[in-house]
Design a protein around this motif. Structure first.
Motif, PDB file in Angstrom:
ATOM      1  N   UNK A 123      -0.421   4.002 -12.782  1.00 56.75           N
ATOM      2  CA  UNK A 123      -1.585   3.150 -13.046  1.00 56.75           C
ATOM      3  C   UNK A 123      -2.062   3.409 -14.479  1.00 56.75           C
ATOM      4  N   UNK A 179       1.787   7.425  -8.476  1.00 51.50           N
ATOM      5  CA  UNK A 179       0.988   6.197  -8.583  1.00 51.50           C
ATOM      6  C   UNK A 179      -0.152   6.365  -9.597  1.00 51.50           C
ATOM      7  N   UNK A 180      -0.803   7.554  -9.543  1.00 51.21           N
ATOM      8  CA  UNK A 180      -1.907   7.796 -10.486  1.00 51.21           C
ATOM      9  C   UNK A 180      -1.396   7.701 -11.928  1.00 51.21           C
ATOM     10  N   UNK A 187      -0.675  -1.951  -4.326  1.00 53.56           N
ATOM     11  CA  UNK A 187      -0.122  -1.762  -5.684  1.00 53.56           C
ATOM     12  C   UNK A 187       0.907  -2.847  -5.969  1.00 53.56           C
ATOM     13  N   UNK A 199       0.862  -1.185   0.000  1.00 50.45           N
ATOM     14  CA  UNK A 199       0.000   0.000   0.000  1.00 50.45           C
ATOM     15  C   UNK A 199       0.898   1.235   0.000  1.00 50.45           C
ATOM     16  N   UNK A 200       0.270   2.379  -0.088  1.00 49.87           N
ATOM     17  CA  UNK A 200       1.015   3.625  -0.296  1.00 49.87           C
ATOM     18  C   UNK A 200       2.051   3.907   0.775  1.00 49.87           C
ATOM     19  N   UNK A 245      -7.888   0.498   2.091  1.00 45.65           N
ATOM     20  CA  UNK A 245      -6.853   1.033   1.216  1.00 45.65           C
ATOM     21  C   UNK A 245      -6.605   0.116   0.035  1.00 45.65           C
ATOM     22  N   UNK A 246      -5.885   0.710  -0.983  1.00 42.27           N
ATOM     23  CA  UNK A 246      -5.550  -0.095  -2.165  1.00 42.27           C
ATOM     24  C   UNK A 246      -4.096  -0.537  -2.090  1.00 42.27           C
TER      25      UNK A 246
END
Lengths: 916, 122
Positions: free
Chosen positions: B63, B59-60, B87, B32-33, B84-85
């Motif tokens: 992606x 990250x944006x 990655x 995660x971030x 949360x997401x």
């Protein structure tokens, strides 16, 4: 509030720099990451480091957020373009962008606009096509007029030397004396030469004789043109010497047509009228120097020279010496002429030389006058058309503010939108330019062919019928200028700083753009201009129609017309030709015999001649007439005149009303008698008989008045020269075939006159090989040729004024449509509050009425001003036209309001409230 | 959205933040971030850090470019807080990281050859 929560609030605020999309997707995570890092810092009791972290992270969030906004805007633009491609009907990848915010997509959209607004496309396109067509045609014509491009090596250095009488303003062509002097002394012009144009019957064996346009020229013409012959040799200096054997150089078409292109043509003898000459050369195809000549013979000049202003009329040409300008050559020739004037003031006192670009009118290096004449009318026409079309385009642009606003919202720049609107206008202007250029090309070809068909030899060799490449380039410039005015200016206005704010709010109800003062004024001017142009257009078209109808009553199809002339005999006079008296006697005798033989043909009913036959172009002179004995003569501004041969009135069935016909005594040099027509008697004699009264032509020199002619008879009106006041007043003089120029014969036949033409040629060549017949055509054909410019001109004026009327209507329609669109909410609310339809319409259309009224008033005022300033027009004459024009304009204007009115009345209050 | 590029060379040179995030994501692992922030700091012994704004902006973009892919939190996530997401570096992301590394190594070789730095492994 704890440090932690304060820091989080600050950071959360900083994250608002991110655009909405990423903020929605990542805000929770990003803040969580921030909080966890902050918590970690605080846990380790590193408060200062934590503070630095908060500041750094917040600034970083703002910086990154703004970066994301830029990226997001770029993506939005790409998406908007993709959307426009989609609504454009094709899902193509966007082409590589053009400079200045334009793209191929705009071109596609421009074409879509043409289809989407067919009325505007038709009206605006037609106006632009006319403007660009006229502009290109004018530019092309004036190019040929001032400085034609000669298709010869070094053509731009070839000049013509002319002499003009400063008193009479006429060209003096008897220049053999001056030419021989110039040839010896002028240094600034090389290969100085001279020529004169002749018609000669080319006779080969028993084949039909053919009149060919020939140049009697100095051999220098061939050196100057630098074009070698395809066979044999050109003319040589030795051919010019008196006594040299007669030789001829043939043009390619004559060689092909008459000699079958035989290579053994050189050395053959041919009959040129009464002369037998040896063919010494054949020139290549297209060669026609000096103008449109098909045959060249040497211009022989005696070694003894000529006295001033004696000998045959000639034209002088030459090539500027290397490094010499036209102005320098002019200075040298002027100095020489002044010297000649000092030596021979009687002949040369009033003569002024001119050195012109060959075939053109350019008096020297490019002048402002030349530029202005070439370009100003073109630009004015374009400006008027643009003002007309501009109102329509602006109205369309105003109705598209929602679309423009959407593009703003999607991130389009002002330059991008201006570029798009410019390209749209450019597409419209380009389509119009193609139509206009095609029309101009056709008109030039047709016009030149018609103009030169009446002249022997046809087109000058440097004229190519149709548009030149430079003209097309010029028209391209006009098109871009037009598009910049039409598309660029409204675009700059609708995307101006004030308008941008309005545009961003577009969609909240109605259109936001106004039909400003500039466009309103342009429309008032347009209505006024249409009002001014309507009466003359109606008058001219009515006149053309009337003239055609009147002339149609005359049986012109029964007459064959032919121009007749005779070669002069070579003799030992100073001019090298037979004397005038001898030639006149021979001409008279030849004509009489020719007439006698024609009259013997079975289908011939009558033969006569005149300097012009009924229905041919008029010869008008100023004159004065004795109305009553002892009274001062009355001046006549336009008196139609004609010199007529024996039995003229019989041949055309014009009965004698009073007095007597001409007799042979009237045809002598001392004959001072005339006949007049009834129109003359009606107009000038106030009912009294004109027989016994006198008439004379006005003289330019009061000290030497023209002689009086006695009116001996009155004939009936022919009906071939209609004017506003009925038939034109005519004076007929008795003419003799010896001295009448041109001598036009009229032969009345039973059946088709064309069948007699070959017989006439056969009779002529049997009678005298030097007897030339030209322009053998039926009178009907000639009358039509004379009428065509009038009919076409009237048609063009009516078309242009109709277009003006249509554009005015379209402009008013656009204005009202915009007005209704802008006031949708207001109209709806007023309707909801109970306003009557009459009040609603009055509120909306008062502006249109004011506009139409202002235009009509301005136009009528201008008309009245023109009437006041022009003594020849009476107010009573134009009063009807004025009322009628106003009624037409008002009707057209109100009709244009109908559709917007219908739209306004159909606005439902609920629709208006939804938009609020 | 930007279409993922198939040719790593088109993305070279990478932004510094992007390169660091790619290196901080080991093959096959989901982070995660905040974990990526820590990974960046750890792999550089704390000499380099990445702030949350820069991280999420990177990250944006990544992606969109197909360098990383995001997944919702696995069911066994015990971290607490908002959902949360996570990655993961994609194969394409790995190829891009390699291309960027090779570019930097070529520059490093030049620096070594010019004796700007010594050639031995640190």
């Amino acid at each position: 509030m704890s440090l932690r929560s304060t820091a989080t609030r600050i950071f959360t605020l900083a994250t608002r720099a991110f655009p909405q999309g990423p903020r929605h997707d990542y805000a929770a995570e990003i803040i969580e990451a921030f909080e966890r890092e902050l918590a970690s810092q605080l846990q380790e009791r590193r408060r200062w480091r934590a503070l630095v972290f908060v500041v750094a992270a917040s600034l970083d969030a703002v910086k990154s957020g703004l970066g994301e906004r830029r990226r997001s805007r770029r993506s939005a633009r790409a998406a908007a373009d993709a959307y426009m491609v989609e609504i454009g009907g094709r899902n193509e990848r966007r082409g590589k962008g053009m400079r200045m915010g334009m793209s191929w997509l705009d071109v596609k959209l421009g074409f879509r606009m043409l289809i989407r607004y067919p009325g505007l496309t038709l009206a605006a396109g037609l106006a632009l096509a006319i403007a660009i067509g006229i502009g290109a045609g004018w530019y092309d014509l004036t190019g040929d007029l001032f400085r034609p491009r000669l298709p010869l090596p070094g053509g731009d250095t070839i000049v013509e030397v002319e002499m003009r009488n400063a008193v009479s303003s006429e060209d003096e062509r008897r220049l053999l004396h001056d030419f021989l002097t110039w040839r010896q002394e002028v240094r600034s012009i090389e290969d100085l030469g001279a020529y004169r144009t002749l018609e000669r019957n080319l006779i080969l064996g028993d084949a039909r004789p053919e009149p060919v346009t020939a140049a009697e020229t100095t051999a220098s013409a061939f050196r100057l043109a630098s074009v070698p012959p395809v066979l044999g040799r050109p003319l040589l200096d030795s051919d010019e010497l008196p006594g040299a054997a007669p030789v001829v150089v043939l043009g390619y078409s004559v060689w092909q047509r008459r000699l079958g292109g035989r290579t053994d043509a050189i050395g053959q003898t041919v009959q040129l009228g009464r002369i037998t000459a040896t063919v010494v050369g054949v020139m290549p195809e297209g060669f026609a120097f000096p103008v449109n000549h098909r045959m060249w013979m040497p211009l022989q000049t005696p070694a003894s020279g000529y006295p001033p202003l004696e000998g045959v009329p000639i034209r002088v040409f030459g090539r500027l010496a290397p490094g010499v300008t036209q102005a320098q050559a002019y200075a040298e020739v002027t100095a020489l002429t002044e010297r000649l004037a000092a030596a021979s003031p009687r002949t040369h006192e009033h003569l002024r030389p001119r050195v012109l670009a060959y075939g053109g009118e350019s008096p020297g290096d490019r002048t402002w006058l030349e530029l202005i004449i070439k370009n100003l009318p073109v630009l004015l026409v374009l400006l008027v058309a643009c003002a007309n079309v501009g109102t329509l385009i602006y109205a369309r642009t105003a109705t598209r503010d929602a679309e423009i606003g959407m593009r703003y919202a999607l991130g389009a720049t002002r330059g991008r939108i201006v570029g798009q609107l410019f390209v749209e206008a450019l597409v419209l202007a380009s389509v119009a330019a193609v139509v206009g250029l095609a029309a101009a090309n056709w008109a030039l070809k047709w016009g030149m062919a018609a103009y030169f068909s009446g002249q022997s030899g046809g087109l000058p060799f440097w004229m190519n019928p149709g548009l030149k490449f430079t003209t097309v380039l010029y028209a391209t410039g006009l098109t871009i200028t037009g598009a910049a005015i039409l598309g660029g200016l409204p675009a700059l206005k609708v995307t101006g700083a004030r308008a941008q704010a309005q545009l961003r709010n577009a969609g909240t109800g109605g259109s936001t753009l106004k039909f400003g003062a500039v466009w309103t004024t342009a429309m008032i001017a347009q209505v006024a201009l249409t009002v001014i142009c309507l009466p003359p257009a109606m008058g001219i078209s009515h006149e053309a129609l009337r003239d055609r109808q009147i002339r149609d009553r005359f049986p012109a199809e029964e007459y064959l017309t032919v121009r007749m002339d005779l070669d002069r005999e070579a003799s030992a006079t100073p001019s090298g030709e037979e004397s005038a008296t001898a030639f006149a006697a021979r001409r008279e005798a030849t004509y009489r015999e020719f007439e006698r033989r024609i009259a013997q043909e079975s289908n011939v009913r009558a033969v006569t001649f005149a300097d012009r036959l009924p229905g041919m172009g008029p010869a008008v002179r100023r004159a004065e007439v004795e109305v009553s004995a002892g009274a001062p003569p009355v001046s006549i501004a336009n008196l139609w005149t004609s010199a007529v041969g024996p039995r003229f009135f019989e041949a055309f069935e014009i009965p004698l009303v009073s007095g007597r016909d001409f007799h042979d005594g009237d045809r002598t040099a001392d004959g001072r008698t005339v006949l007049v027509n009834e129109a003359f008697a009606r107009r000038y004699m106030d009912g009294a008989s004109p027989v016994g009264r006198r008439v004379r032509y006005a003289s330019s020199d009061p000290a030497a008045p023209e002689p009086w002619f006695e009116i001996v008879g009155v004939v009936r009106d022919i009906g071939m020269t209609p004017t506003d006041l009925g038939e034109a007043p005519y004076v007929f003089r008795a003419a003799s075939a010896a001295t009448t120029y041109p001598l036009v014969m009229g032969v009345r036949v039973n059946g088709d006159p064309a069948t007699l033409a070959p017989r006439l040629r056969a009779i002529a060549v049997n009678l005298d090989p030097g007897l030339r017949l030209d322009e053998v055509r039926s009178l009907d054909e000639i009358v039509w040729t004379v009428d065509v410019p009038m009919v076409v001109g009237a048609g063009a004026i009516v078309a242009v004024v109709s277009l003006g009327l249509f554009l005015s209507a379209a402009g008013i329609f656009s204005l009202m449509s915009v007005s209704v669109a802008r006031r949708t909410r207001e109209i709806g609310l007023r309707a909801a509050l109970g306003a009557s339809q009459r009040r609603l319409l009055a509120g909306i259309f008062s502006r249109a009425l004011v506009l139409i009224g202002s235009g009509i008033a301005a136009g009528n005022l201008m008309l009245l001003l023109i009437v006041t300033l022009n003594d020849e027009i009476e107010l009573a004459d134009v009063w009807d036209a004025l009322l009628m024009t106003s009624a037409v304009m008002l009707t057209v204007g109100l009709l244009a309001c109908l559709e917007p009115a219908r739209r306004a009345l159909r606005i439902h209050p609920t629709d208006a409230l939804k938009q609020a | 959205m930007t279409r993922p590029s198939k040719d790593p060379a088109t993305l070279i040179p990478l932004k510094h933040s992007t390169y660091r995030v790619l290196l901080a994501l080991p093959d096959g692992e989901l982070l995660h971030g905040y974990a990526i922030m820590q990974a960046v700091s750890e792999m550089t012994d704390g000499r380099e850090t990445i702030l949350p704004g820069t991280l999420y902006a990177a990250l944006a973009r990544m992606v969109d470019a197909g360098l990383v892919e995001a997944e919702e939190a696995p069911d066994d996530d015990k971290s607490g807080g908002p959902r949360r997401r996570y990655y993961r570096r994609t194969t394409f992301g790995r190829a891009v990281a390699r291309a960027e590394s090779e570019r930097l190594r070529a520059l490093l070789d030049i620096a070594v050859a010019q004796k700007v730095i010594s050639g031995g492994k640190k």
